[in-house]
Design a protein around this motif. Structure first.
Motif, short mmCIF file in Angstrom:
data_model
loop_
_atom_site.label_atom_id
_atom_site.label_comp_id
_atom_site.label_asym_id
_atom_site.label_seq_id
_atom_site.Cartn_x
_atom_site.Cartn_y
_atom_site.Cartn_z
N CYS A 161 75.60 63.40 122.65
CA CYS A 161 74.44 64.20 122.30
C CYS A 161 73.25 63.26 122.12
O CYS A 161 73.32 62.31 121.34
N ASN A 162 72.17 63.52 122.84
CA ASN A 162 70.98 62.67 122.75
C ASN A 162 70.26 62.82 121.41
O ASN A 162 69.54 61.92 120.99
N ALA A 163 70.48 63.94 120.73
CA ALA A 163 69.78 64.18 119.47
C ALA A 163 70.45 63.48 118.28
O ALA A 163 69.80 62.80 117.51
N CYS A 164 71.78 63.63 118.15
CA CYS A 164 72.45 63.08 116.97
C CYS A 164 73.41 61.93 117.29
O CYS A 164 73.92 61.29 116.39
N GLY A 165 73.66 61.68 118.58
CA GLY A 165 74.52 60.57 118.97
C GLY A 165 76.01 60.87 118.90
O GLY A 165 76.83 59.97 119.08
N ALA A 166 76.38 62.12 118.62
CA ALA A 166 77.80 62.48 118.52
C ALA A 166 78.48 62.33 119.87
O ALA A 166 77.90 62.62 120.92
N HIS A 167 79.73 61.86 119.86
CA HIS A 167 80.54 61.76 121.07
C HIS A 167 81.29 63.08 121.19
O HIS A 167 82.03 63.47 120.29
N LEU A 168 81.10 63.75 122.32
CA LEU A 168 81.61 65.10 122.51
C LEU A 168 82.57 65.16 123.68
O LEU A 168 82.41 64.45 124.67
N GLU A 169 83.56 66.04 123.56
CA GLU A 169 84.55 66.23 124.62
C GLU A 169 84.40 67.64 125.19
O GLU A 169 84.32 68.62 124.45
N SER A 207 89.48 79.93 126.81
CA SER A 207 89.54 81.24 127.46
C SER A 207 88.64 81.28 128.69
O SER A 207 87.95 82.26 128.96
N GLY A 208 88.59 80.14 129.42
CA GLY A 208 87.80 80.05 130.64
C GLY A 208 86.32 79.76 130.42
O GLY A 208 85.58 79.63 131.38
N LYS A 209 85.89 79.66 129.17
CA LYS A 209 84.48 79.39 128.87
C LYS A 209 84.30 77.91 128.51
O LYS A 209 85.08 77.36 127.74
N PRO A 210 83.26 77.27 129.05
CA PRO A 210 83.02 75.86 128.74
C PRO A 210 82.55 75.68 127.30
O PRO A 210 81.74 76.45 126.78
N ARG A 211 83.09 74.64 126.64
CA ARG A 211 82.75 74.35 125.25
C ARG A 211 82.69 72.84 125.06
O ARG A 211 83.22 72.07 125.85
#
Length: 57
Positions: free
Chosen positions: A27-35, A40-44
Protein backbone atom coordinates in the motif's frame (compact mmCIF):
# COMPACT_ATOMS: atom_id res chain seq x y z
CA UNK A 1 -6.99 -2.65 -13.43
CA UNK A 2 -9.24 -2.92 -10.38
CA UNK A 3 -8.68 -0.89 -7.25
CA UNK A 4 -9.07 -2.82 -4.00
CA UNK A 5 -9.30 -1.34 -0.53
CA UNK A 6 -6.31 -1.70 1.82
CA UNK A 7 -7.50 -3.61 4.92
CA UNK A 8 -5.29 -1.42 7.13
CA UNK A 9 -5.98 2.15 5.99
CA UNK A 10 -8.78 1.62 3.42
CA UNK A 11 -6.95 3.55 0.67
CA UNK A 12 -7.35 2.13 -2.84
CA UNK A 13 -4.58 -0.18 -4.09
CA UNK A 14 -4.38 -0.87 -7.83
CA UNK A 15 -4.11 -4.57 -8.64
CA UNK A 16 -3.44 -5.83 -12.19
CA UNK A 17 -6.16 -7.84 -13.93
CA UNK A 18 -3.79 -10.81 -14.19
CA UNK A 19 -2.86 -10.91 -10.46
CA UNK A 20 -2.48 -14.39 -9.01
CA UNK A 21 -3.62 -15.60 -5.61
CA UNK A 22 -0.80 -15.16 -3.11
CA UNK A 23 0.78 -12.27 -5.05
CA UNK A 24 2.08 -9.53 -2.78
CA UNK A 25 1.47 -5.80 -3.05
CA UNK A 26 2.39 -2.78 -0.95
CA UNK A 27 0.00 0.00 0.00
CA UNK A 28 1.52 3.33 -1.05
CA UNK A 29 -0.35 5.16 1.71
CA UNK A 30 0.51 3.15 4.84
CA UNK A 31 3.26 0.79 3.61
CA UNK A 32 1.36 -2.38 4.59
CA UNK A 33 2.39 -5.58 2.80
CA UNK A 34 -0.75 -7.07 1.31
CA UNK A 35 -1.61 -10.45 -0.19
CA UNK A 36 -4.08 -10.88 -3.04
CA UNK A 37 -6.68 -13.63 -2.73
CA UNK A 38 -10.12 -14.59 -4.02
CA UNK A 39 -13.11 -14.94 -1.70
CA UNK A 40 -16.14 -16.54 -3.34
CA UNK A 41 -14.65 -15.49 -6.70
CA UNK A 42 -14.23 -11.84 -5.66
CA UNK A 43 -10.76 -10.25 -5.50
CA UNK A 44 -9.64 -9.16 -2.03
CA UNK A 45 -6.53 -8.00 -0.18
CA UNK A 46 -5.42 -9.11 3.28
CA UNK A 47 -2.47 -8.27 5.46
CA UNK A 48 0.39 -10.54 4.40
CA UNK A 49 1.87 -12.84 7.00
CA UNK A 50 5.40 -12.04 8.05
CA UNK A 51 7.82 -14.80 7.21
CA UNK A 52 10.51 -15.29 9.78
CA UNK A 53 13.91 -16.69 8.95
CA UNK A 54 14.52 -20.32 9.83
CA UNK A 55 18.22 -20.86 10.13
CA UNK A 56 17.85 -24.60 10.66
CA UNK A 57 17.66 -24.28 14.42
Amino acid sequence: MPTLSCPVCEVGVEVPDDALEGELFECNACGAHLEFYLESGKPRLKLAEEVSEDWGE
